[in-house]
Design a protein around this motif. Structure first.
Motif, short mmCIF file in Angstrom:
data_model
loop_
_atom_site.label_atom_id
_atom_site.label_comp_id
_atom_site.label_asym_id
_atom_site.label_seq_id
_atom_site.Cartn_x
_atom_site.Cartn_y
_atom_site.Cartn_z
N SER A 50 -5.77 -5.84 4.97
CA SER A 50 -5.58 -4.69 4.55
C SER A 50 -5.17 -3.57 5.54
O SER A 50 -4.85 -2.60 4.93
N THR A 51 -5.75 -3.80 6.76
CA THR A 51 -5.60 -3.04 7.81
C THR A 51 -4.16 -2.83 8.41
O THR A 51 -3.80 -2.24 9.07
N ARG A 54 1.54 -1.32 6.30
CA ARG A 54 1.86 -1.62 4.85
C ARG A 54 3.38 -2.15 5.00
O ARG A 54 3.80 -2.93 4.02
N PHE A 60 -3.65 -5.30 -0.35
CA PHE A 60 -4.89 -5.64 -0.96
C PHE A 60 -5.46 -4.63 -1.53
O PHE A 60 -5.79 -3.73 -1.07
N GLU A 65 -1.75 4.57 -0.76
CA GLU A 65 -1.54 5.02 0.55
C GLU A 65 -0.03 5.21 0.49
O GLU A 65 0.79 4.48 0.29
N PRO A 66 0.17 6.37 1.50
CA PRO A 66 1.93 6.47 1.82
C PRO A 66 2.11 5.39 2.96
O PRO A 66 1.15 4.81 3.38
N ALA A 69 0.51 3.73 7.28
CA ALA A 69 -0.49 3.87 7.23
C ALA A 69 -1.27 3.69 8.42
O ALA A 69 -2.21 4.46 8.96
#
Lengths: 888, 108
Positions: A50-51, A54, A60, A65-66, A69
Motif C-alpha cells: 500500500s505504500t 500508485r 489496498f 489519494e491523488p 503519492a
C-alpha cells in the motif's frame, strides 16, 4: 509462540521504496503491529504494497489519494526509466531486433553448455530432499600402498563401518559399488549394470521400491546368503515388460540364481555415472564381482562410494567436522597416513576423479562459448554507441536542463539491461529447445557406456540463476561503456553545432577497439574450428599402420562366467581351432586387448643395466597377430607357436621403444623386465610403430609379449573376406562351445569411428561457434562502417566536390574502416597461436600451428570483412556531392 | 492549494484522530482509532501519504521519539495539530453544518 521478525524481503522492499524519514515511521508502525498485534505475514505484505507508488497499480484498503503519492523513490524512477526505454526501443525496431538476436544467441549458447555442466556436476541426485544427501570421498597423504578397485578416493568396507557406526551427524550412511554383470536370458546372455549396496541404501536416499520390498538389514550380514535383487524401473520396463508379477521371479546373474524382490521407483537410475539396471546386497560380492579377493576383508582396499543423509538441523560444516574426527581416528591406527575427506552435496559426478574431467572440459567449453558472448557484447556495444551518437541532442538537452550524468547513465543502463534480460529470457528458451536436439545427436555419436549417463538436462533453479546473472552481466557489460561515453558531452558544441556530433573522434578509438576485439576473438574461434576440421580429415585418412578392414574382434570375460584358468585355456584353443577350419576365415589370432578398443594394459619395466623403471604399454599376442594385422617385423623374428603357452622369456618391441632404450644400437638380444618380475626377457624382434593403442599418437614405449591363454579376459581376432559374415560365424562358434558366454563382437573398422567421435562432435560445435562469431563480426563491421559513412556524408561530399573520384572515396572508406580489422586480426592470430595447443588431442598429427588453417581463416575473415565494409563504402562513393553538401 | 480550501473526507478523519489522541498521536493508534470508529480498514500507505500532505500544508507538525525496542529499535513519529489545521477543521465543519441545515434525506 512469539514471532521474531517480520518478512525480511518486505522490509527490504519498503526501505527501497521509501525515503529514510518515512521508512523509520512506517516500518516502526508495521513492526509494532506485526509483533504485538499478532498480524499475519500476508497482512504485512499488503501494508507494504500500500505504500508503493500508485502508478505501479497497487491499491489496498481505504484511500482517496491523488496519483504519485510516494514521490522521489528509486522504484518510481526505475519504472519511469523502463517505460521510457520501451518507448525508445520501439522507435528503432531493426536496431532492437539486431541487439536481441545477438544477446539471445550469445546467452542461449552459454545457457545450453551450462545446462549440460549442471546436469553432470551440479544437480543433486534424484532422491528425496537431495540437498541433504552428501557424497563422501577421501584423499590420502603418506600412504605407501593402497589397493584400488575403481578409484583410489573410495573407501574400504571396514572404513565404511567406522564412519557409519561412529558419526553423530548422519541419519544414515550408505555404501555402493557399481559393476558389470551378465544376465542369462532365453536369447542368450547380455551385459547389465549393477550396484552392490549396503542394505540401508534406499532408506538413506528416501526412494523406496514401488513394487515388492527393500533389502532388510539381515540381508547385509552373512556373506553369500542373500541372492536377492531390486530392479530399476527402466530395466523392469525394458526387460520384463512392466510385469507386475515380477516379484519372486528368478534372474540368472553371472550364472548364479537370484530372486527379484522389488522394483525401484520411476526416475531413479541409481547414483552412478551409468544408469543402474539392478541393485544387490553387498554381501553377494563374491558372485557378482568375482576375481576380486578380499573386497569385504581388506581394510586397505578402495572400492566403496559413500552417500550420507545429514540429520535434520545439522549443517554441512558440522557434518564435515564430525566425519573429519573419525578420519583422524582411522589415521591414528594407520600412522603416518593423513586422510582428507571430500564431502559435498551428492551429484551424478561426485567422484573427484570424474569431477576433475568434467570441470576441466567444462571450463574449456565455457571459455569458448564465453568468447562468443564477448563478441555479441562488443557488437551490441557498438550498435548502442552508434545509436547514442544519434541521441546526442536529446542527451545534451537533458543535461543542460539539470539532469545529472548519473541519472542519464542510469536511464541508458536501464535500456541495455532491458534488452539483455529480454535476450536472456529468449536465449534460455532457445537453448532448452536446440540443445536437447544437439545432445541427442552428441550421444548417438558416443560409445554406449558414455551415452547411458542418466542425465537430467531440464532447466532448474541453477540454470535460471545462471541465465539471469549472465543477462545482468551482459547488460552492464555492453551498456556501461556506451552510456558513460554518451553522457560525456561538450554541451555548448552539441547544442550549437546542430547535427555534427562532437566527440565522434574521441569515440572512434572505442568503436575501433570494440571492433578489433570482435575480430580477434572471432579469429581465435575460426582457427580452432579450422584446426579441428583439419584434424578430423586427418583422422579419416589416417593410416593406423595396420589393417583395419575385414578384421573382427571378439572379446570375453571368462572370469565373470566362472571359468577356471585351465578351462579358459581350453576354450580359447577350441575356439581358434574351430574358426581356422571354417570357410572364409583367413587368419585367427589372440590378443590381450582389441586394437583401438579404447583400453590398454600398462605396467612398469626396466632395461637390463638401468635401475630406472619406466611406465610402458603392453600387449600380449599370439604369433599370428602380426601377420593378421599386417604389422611388419622390421628386425629379428616373430614369436613362435612353441613360445605361446610356455611363458617364453621373449619380447618384441616397437621401433620407437627400440630408439628410446637403445639409440644407435642393435636392440636384438637386449634384455628388459616387467613389473615385479625378477627375470629378464630377451628382445627377439622389432615391430613397426602402429597406432593400435591410441589413434592420436604412437604410444612411446610399446612391448609385445607372448599371450598367456590361461588368462580369462582375452580377445580373439579373425580376418576374412566379409566382416559381417565373419562376425556371424564368430558368434555361432562361441555359442557352439558355450551358449552362456557373453561375447562382444566388434569390427576393428568401427573402433576408428569411436576415436573420431570427439573430433566429429567438436567439428560441429566449433564450426557453429566460428560461423556464428563470423556472422556477428561481419554485422559489427557493417554497422560501424555504415554509421561512419552516414556521419561523414558532408565530408565525403566536400571531397567529391573538390575532385575526388568514386574510386578514391571507396578506397578511403574501406582503408579507414579496415584498420581496426587488421589490428584485431593480428591480435587474433597471436591469440590463436598461443592457445591452439590445447586442441592437440583431437588434431591427429596436424600441427596446432598449421599454416594452412591460420592463413586460410585469416583470408576468410578478411574477405568477409572486406565485403561487410564494401557495401556501405559503395553507397558512400555514389553520394551526390550537391545534396551531400546540403546534408546536415 | 490555498488555505481556504475545504478538507477532503479522509483528511478530515485523519486530522480529527490526531486531535482526539492528543499526546499519543502516532501511526498505530491513529490507524486503530479510525478503523474502530469508522469500521473501515485504512492502509498504512494511505494514512502516511495523507499525513505527509497535511504536514506539507502546515496543518500538522511531526516529531520523532527515542527509538523503541518494541518497534525494532525505530522511533515513533508523533503528530500535533497546528493552528492552520484547527482553522481548516473549523471551516470544514461549518461548511458542512451549513450545507446540512434543513436537509431531510427522507424526502429526497
Amino acid at each position: 509462540m512469539a514471532k521474531h521478525e517480520p518478512p525480511r524481503l518486505a522490509m527490504l522492499l519498503l526501505r527501497l521504496c521509501l525515503a529514510k524519514r518515512s521508512f523509520e515511521a512506517v516500518a516502526g508502525d508495521l513492526f509494532e503491529e506485526y509483533i504485538s498485534g499478532g498480524r499475519s505475514a500476508w497482512w504485512f505484505w499488503t501494508q507494504v504494497f500500500s505504500t508503493l507508488p500508485r502508478r505501479l497499480g497497487f491499491s489496498f484498503g481505504y484511500s482517496e489519494e491523488p496519483r504519485g503519492a510516494c514521490l522521489n523513490n528509486p522504484l518510481d524512477t526505475i519504472y519511469a526509466d523502463l517505460r521510457y526505454a520501451i518507448r525508445t526501443l520501439r522507435r528503432t525496431p531493426s536496431l532492437t531486433a539486431a541487439i536481441l538476436i545477438a544477446t539471445t544467441l550469445g546467452i542461449g549458447v552459454n545457457a545450453g553448455i551450462f545446462s549440460l555442466f549442471n546436469a553432470l556436476a551440479l544437480r543433486p541426485l534424484p532422491v528425496k530432499d537431495a540437498g541433504r544427501v552428501v557424497s563422501i570421498y577421501q584423499n590420502f597423504k603418506n600412504v605407501k600402498t593402497r589397493n584400488t578397485h575403481g578409484a583410489v578416493t573410495l573407501f574400504s568396507w571396514s572404513e565404511y563401518e567406522e564412519y557409519r557406526d561412529n558419526n553423530l551427524v548422519l541419519a544414515g550412511l550408505a555404501a555402493f559399488a557399481p559393476f558389470d554383470a551378465t544376465l542369462g536370458t532365453a536369447e542368450g546372455v547380455r551385459r547389465v549394470q549393477g550396484q552392490l549396496i549396503s542394505c540401508n541404501y534406499f532408506f538413506v536416499l528416501g526412494r523406496r521400491p514401488v513394487l515388492g520390498r527393500d533389502f532388510s538389514g539381515e540381508e547385509c550380514k552373512a556373506p553369500n546368503a542373500s541372492p536377492y535383487i531390486v530392479l530399476s524401473h527402466a530395466f523392469w520396463k525394458a526387460r520384463f515388460g512392466s510385469n507386475p508379477r515380477v516379484v519372486g521371479q528368478p534372474a540368472v546373474l553371472n550364472r548364479h540364481e537370484f530372486t527379484i524382490i522389488g522394483v525401484a521407483p520411476v526416475g531413479f537410475p541409481g547414483t552412478w555415472l551409468s544408469a543402474t539396471d539392478f541393485w544387490a546386497p553387498i554381501t553377494m560380492e563374491k558372485a557378482l564381482m568375482p576375481g576380486n579377493e578380499g573386497l569385504m576383508s581388506d581394510p586397505n582396499l578402495s572400492w566403496l562410494c559413500l552417500l550420507g543423509r545429514l540429520k535434520p538441523g545439522v549443517s554441512m560444516a558440522e557434518g564435515r567436522a564430525n566425519l573429519d574426527l573419525i578420519a583422524k581416528r582411522i589415521d591414528q591406527s594407520q600412522a603416518p597416513r593423513e586422510t582428507k575427506l571430500i564431502i559435498q552435496v551428492a551429484s551424478l559426478f561426485s567422484l573427484p576423479e570424474a569431477r576433475q574431467v568434467v570441470f576441466s572440459v567444462g571450463a574449456v567449453l565455457m571459455v569458448a562459448v564465453g568468447l562468443v558472448l564477448l563478441i555479441a557484447c562488443a557488437n551490441v556495444a557498438n550498435l548502442l554507441l552508434a545509436r547514442a551518437s544519434g541521441r546526442q541532442r536529446e542527451i545534451a538537452v537533458r543535461l543542460s536542463m539539470g539532469a545529472t550524468r548519473a541519472r542519464l547513465v542510469q536511464q541508458l543502463l536501464t535500456e541495455s539491461l532491458l534488452l539483455s534480460l529480454a535476450g536472456g529470457a529468449l536465449g534460455a528458451i532457445f537453448s532448452f529447445w536446440t540443445f536437447n536436439a544437439f545432445y541427442r545427436w552428441v550421444f548417438s555419436n558416443l560409445p554406449p557406456e558414455v551415452s547411458s549417463v542418466p542425465m537430467n538436462l531440464g532447466p532448474d533453479v541453477r540454470v535460471l540463476e545462471f541465465c539471469l546473472a549472465l543477462s545482468l552481466a551482459t547488460g552492464i557489460g555492453f551498456g556501461l561503456l556506451p552510456a558513460l561515453q554518451a553522457t560525456r558531452l561538450d554541451l555548448n558544441r552539441v547544442l550549437k553545432e546542430e547535427s555534427r556530433p562532437a566527440g565522434w573522434r574521441s569515440r572512434g578509438w572505442l568503436r575501433g577497439s570494440l571492433l578489433a576485439t570482435q575480430v580477434a576473438v572471432c579469429l581465435v574461434l575460426l582457427v580452432a574450428a579450422g584446426l579441428i576440421m583439419r584434424g578430423l580429415i586427418a583422422a579419416q585418412s589416417l593410416d593406423p599402420g595396420f589393417t583395419v578392414h575385414n578384421v573382427v574382434a571378439a572379446s570375453f570375460d571368462l572370469e565373470h562366467e566362472g571359468y577356471t584358468e585351465a578351462r579358459a585355456a581350453n576354450f580359447y584353443r577350441q575356439l581358434q581351432d574351430r574358426l581356422r577350419t571354417q570357410p572364409g576365415v583367413r587368419a585367427v589370432a589372440l590378443a590381450s586387448v582389441v586394437p583401438l578398443g579404447g583400453s590398454t594394459r600398462g605396467t612398469e619395466g626396466a632395461v637390463d643395466g638401468h635401475d630406472e623403471r619406466v611406465p610402458l604399454t603392453l600387449s600380449l599376442v599370439s604369433p599370428e597377430y602380426f601377420e593378421l594385422l599386417d604389422i611388419p617385423i622390421v628386425r629379428g623374428r616373430c614369436f613362435q607357436q612353441s613360445e605361446n603357452s610356455s611363458h617364453a622369456p621373449v619380447v618384441i618391441v616397437s621401433e620407437s621403444t627400440a630408439r628410446r632404450f637403445w639409440p644407435g644400437v642393435d636392440p636384438l638380444g637386449k634384455r628388459m623386465r616387467f613389473g615385479d618380475e625378477k627375470t629378464y626377457d630377451e628382445v627377439i624382434g622389432v615391430a613397426k610403430d602402429v597406432y593400435t593403442a591410441d589413434l592420436t599418437e604412437v604410444v612411446g614405449i610399446f612391448v609385445y609379449r607372448p599371450v598367456d591363454t590361461s588368462e580369462a579376459s582375452l580377445s580373439i581376432l579373425a580376418r576374412g573376406k566379409d566382416p559381417a559374415s565373419l562376425a556371424r560365424q564368430l558368434r555361432a562358434t562361441v555359442e557352439g562351445l558355450d551358449r552362456n558366454v557373453l561375447v562382444n563382437v566388434t569390427e576393428i573398422k568401427d573402433n576408428l569411428k569411436m576415436w573420431q567421435a570427439p573430433s566429429r562432435i567438436l567439428v560441429v560445435l566449433s564450426s557453429a561457434l566460428g560461423l556464428f562469431a563470423l556472422l556477428l563480426a561481419a554485422t559489427g563491421i557493417f554497422g560501424v562502417v555504415n554509421y561512419a559513412v552516414s556521419q561523414r556524408t558532408h565530408e565525403i561530399g566536400t571531397r567529391m566536390a573538390l575532385g575526388a573520384s568514386a574510386r578514391n572515396i571507396l578506397r578511403l572508406v574501406i582503408a579507414q574502416s579496415l584498420r581496426p580489422v587488421f589490428v584485431g586480426a593480428l591480435v587474433g592470430m597471436a591469440g590463436a597461436a598461443a592457445t591452439s595447443r590445447i586442441l592437440t588431442s583431437v588434431l591427429f598429427g596436424v600441427s596446432p600451428l598449421d599454416p594452412l588453417v591460420f592463413l586460410g581463416m585469416l583470408l576468410l575473415l578478411c574477405v568477409v570483412a572486406g565485403l561487410a565494409s564494401y557495401l556501405p563504402a559503395y553507397r558512400a562513393a555514389r553520394i551526390d556531392p550537391s545534396s551531400a553538401l546540403r546534408h546536415e | 492549494m490555498s488555505g481556504r480550501d475545504l478538507l477532503g473526507e479522509f483528511e478530515q478523519i485523519v486530522l480529527l484522530a490526531v486531535v482526539r489522541l492528543e499526546e499519543n498521536a502516532y501511526g498505530v493508534p491513529i490507524r486503530s482509532d479510525i478503523e474502530r470508529r469508522t469500521k473501515r480498514s485504512v492502509s498504512i500507505g494511505a494514512l502516511y501519504s495523507t499525513l505527509d500532505r497535511l504536514e506539507a500544508k502546515g496543518f500538522v507538525s511531526s516529531s520523532f521519539s527515542d527509538p523503541k525496542p518494541e518497534r525494532g529499535g525505530r522511533a515513533r513519529r508523533y503528530f500535533r495539530i497546528e493552528a492552520p489545521g484547527v482553522k481548516a477543521l473549523a471551516r470544514t465543519r461549518e461548511a458542512l453544518i451549513t450545507m446540512w441545515d434543513g436537509v431531510d434525506l427522507g424526502k429526497a
